[in-house]
Design a protein around this motif. Structure first.
Motif, mmCIF file in Angstrom:
data_model
loop_
_atom_site.group_PDB
_atom_site.id
_atom_site.type_symbol
_atom_site.label_atom_id
_atom_site.label_comp_id
_atom_site.label_asym_id
_atom_site.label_seq_id
_atom_site.Cartn_x
_atom_site.Cartn_y
_atom_site.Cartn_z
ATOM 1 N N PHE A 10 0.834 -1.208 0.000
ATOM 2 C CA PHE A 10 0.000 0.000 0.000
ATOM 3 C C PHE A 10 0.870 1.259 0.000
ATOM 4 C CE2 PHE A 10 -3.698 -2.481 1.830
ATOM 5 C CZ PHE A 10 -4.643 -2.093 0.891
ATOM 6 N N ALA A 11 1.868 1.279 0.867
ATOM 7 C CA ALA A 11 2.689 2.479 1.043
ATOM 8 C C ALA A 11 3.498 2.829 -0.197
ATOM 9 C CB ALA A 11 3.626 2.290 2.240
ATOM 10 N N ALA A 12 3.793 1.839 -1.039
ATOM 11 C CA ALA A 12 4.640 2.078 -2.214
ATOM 12 C C ALA A 12 4.026 3.085 -3.178
ATOM 13 C CB ALA A 12 4.902 0.756 -2.941
ATOM 14 N N LYS A 13 2.705 3.263 -3.131
ATOM 15 C CA LYS A 13 2.051 4.207 -4.039
ATOM 16 C C LYS A 13 2.538 5.622 -3.791
ATOM 17 C CE LYS A 13 -1.160 4.546 -7.281
ATOM 18 N NZ LYS A 13 -1.129 3.733 -8.522
ATOM 19 N N ARG A 14 2.886 5.939 -2.548
ATOM 20 C CA ARG A 14 3.392 7.275 -2.236
ATOM 21 C C ARG A 14 4.740 7.529 -2.910
ATOM 22 N NH1 ARG A 14 2.550 11.122 1.890
ATOM 23 N NH2 ARG A 14 0.399 10.351 1.776
ATOM 24 N N ILE A 15 5.543 6.469 -3.057
ATOM 25 C CA ILE A 15 6.876 6.607 -3.636
ATOM 26 C C ILE A 15 6.833 6.524 -5.158
ATOM 27 C CG2 ILE A 15 9.205 5.627 -3.672
ATOM 28 C CD1 ILE A 15 8.581 4.439 -0.911
ATOM 29 N N ALA A 16 5.989 5.632 -5.683
ATOM 30 C CA ALA A 16 5.911 5.407 -7.134
ATOM 31 C C ALA A 16 4.456 5.476 -7.574
ATOM 32 C CB ALA A 16 6.536 4.054 -7.495
ATOM 33 N N PRO A 17 3.940 6.660 -7.864
ATOM 34 C CA PRO A 17 2.526 6.804 -8.225
ATOM 35 C C PRO A 17 2.116 5.998 -9.456
ATOM 36 C CG PRO A 17 3.492 8.942 -7.701
ATOM 37 C CD PRO A 17 4.615 7.964 -7.765
ATOM 38 N N TYR A 151 -1.601 4.973 1.155
ATOM 39 C CA TYR A 151 -2.221 4.716 -0.145
ATOM 40 C C TYR A 151 -3.464 5.586 -0.327
ATOM 41 C CZ TYR A 151 -4.617 2.477 -4.011
ATOM 42 O OH TYR A 151 -5.265 2.261 -5.203
ATOM 43 N N ALA A 152 -4.330 5.611 0.687
ATOM 44 C CA ALA A 152 -5.580 6.353 0.571
ATOM 45 C C ALA A 152 -5.334 7.849 0.402
ATOM 46 C CB ALA A 152 -6.456 6.095 1.799
ATOM 47 N N SER A 153 -4.305 8.380 1.059
ATOM 48 C CA SER A 153 -4.022 9.806 0.952
ATOM 49 C C SER A 153 -3.251 10.159 -0.312
ATOM 50 C CB SER A 153 -3.246 10.280 2.185
ATOM 51 O OG SER A 153 -1.987 9.626 2.283
ATOM 52 N N HIS A 212 -9.689 2.063 -10.389
ATOM 53 C CA HIS A 212 -10.775 2.997 -10.098
ATOM 54 C C HIS A 212 -10.328 4.123 -9.163
ATOM 55 C CE1 HIS A 212 -14.031 0.644 -12.002
ATOM 56 N NE2 HIS A 212 -13.260 -0.392 -11.689
ATOM 57 N N ARG A 213 -9.009 4.325 -9.097
ATOM 58 C CA ARG A 213 -8.465 5.432 -8.319
ATOM 59 C C ARG A 213 -7.352 6.075 -9.125
ATOM 60 N NH1 ARG A 213 -10.208 5.137 -2.947
ATOM 61 N NH2 ARG A 213 -8.594 6.613 -2.300
ATOM 62 N N ARG A 214 -7.110 7.339 -8.884
ATOM 63 C CA ARG A 214 -6.015 8.026 -9.569
ATOM 64 C C ARG A 214 -5.035 8.543 -8.536
ATOM 65 N NH1 ARG A 214 -6.382 13.549 -9.265
ATOM 66 N NH2 ARG A 214 -8.384 14.419 -8.576
ATOM 67 N N ARG A 219 -0.059 17.845 -3.472
ATOM 68 C CA ARG A 219 -1.266 18.418 -2.896
ATOM 69 C C ARG A 219 -1.945 19.306 -3.925
ATOM 70 N NH1 ARG A 219 -3.232 18.903 2.085
ATOM 71 N NH2 ARG A 219 -1.314 18.049 2.987
ATOM 72 N N GLU A 220 -3.213 19.042 -4.160
ATOM 73 C CA GLU A 220 -3.941 19.812 -5.161
ATOM 74 C C GLU A 220 -4.195 21.218 -4.635
ATOM 75 O OE1 GLU A 220 -7.398 17.527 -5.863
ATOM 76 O OE2 GLU A 220 -6.367 16.032 -7.084
#
Length: 234
Positions: A10-17, A151-153, A212-214, A219-220
């Motif tokens: 899960f955490a890897a998404k923060r490092i490699a979108p 991941y969620a954030s 189903h997520r982007r 930060r937008e």
């Protein structure tokens, strides 16, 4: 360790979108996805011994091809290069390799001394956290919560599926974890292997969620309201 490996995925998404959650799960759990096949082929072995540790009833007798440090390094390089080449991204490939390798080091924290350094070596590694249920929960549950939060954030649901599929995945992993801790042990080694192959369904679930997520790479910014046009004095 079980949900701890998924936490790292899960955490890897923060490092490699650009890395899909399904691929991250496959990498973080790769040697446990490989291990059931090696059990069925008779190349590795495990024994069911209730009470072996406070957390798991398994005695891992022989698994040098899936769980020795040298073998895991090889699998990490192989999978990292393959995924990196397919995605044309050295960053993605590096993260995948790190995820594969992370499995061995997380296992080393919880296992009894049964992790080989290399096939044929007698030296075994393991710090034995599984000897304490409370200590295992104190490490693994917060790790899982942090991984899910990262991941969620780092992503946003594009539809209702992206929201509820993620909630369902997290809840299902929690249910499996509780069942592993407090449920009866498998009746045979073959059952372990068959159930182990079912983990591929969690990989597919990860791909489904991520479709189903982007990714939100930064930060937008808040939308800037245009200033009202000034009236010229008459």
């Amino acid at each position: 360790m079980f949900i701890g490996h998924f936490a790292v995925g899960f955490a890897a998404k923060r490092i490699a979108p650009r890395l899909s959650l399904g691929t991250a799960f496959m990498a973080a759990q790769f040697i446990d996805l490989l291990w059931p096949t090696l059990l069925l082929l008779g190349l590795e072995s495990v024994r069911i011994a209730p009470g072996a540790t406070a957390v798991t009833p398994f005695v891992f007798e022989h698994y040098p091809f899936s769980h020795s440090l040298v073998a895991v390094l090889g699998w990490a390089v192989l999978l990292g290069v393959g995924v990196g080449a397919a995605r044309r991204s050295a960053r993605v490939g590096g993260v995948v390799a790190a995820l594969v390798l992370s499995h061995w080091f997380l296992d080393a924290i919880v296992h009894a001394p049964d992790l080989p350094l290399a096939p044929g070596f007698e030296t075994l590694v393991g710090f034995g956290l599984w000897n304490s249920l409370s200590a295992t929960l104190a490490v693994e549950v917060p790790l899982f919560a942090i991984g899910v939060w990262l991941y969620a954030s780092s992503t946003r649901a594009t539809d209702r599926t992206g929201r509820f599929a993620l909630i369902g995945l997290v809840a299902f992993l929690a249910v499996i974890y509780v069942g592993n801790l407090f449920g009866p042990p498998p009746s045979s080694v073959r059952d372990i292997a068959v159930l182990g192959h079912a983990q591929w369904l969690l990989v597919l679930w990860g791909y489904w969620v991520d479709a189903h997520r982007r990714a939100v790479e930064a930060r937008e910014p808040m939308p800037i309201q245009p200033l009202p046009a000034s009236r010229s004095s008459s």
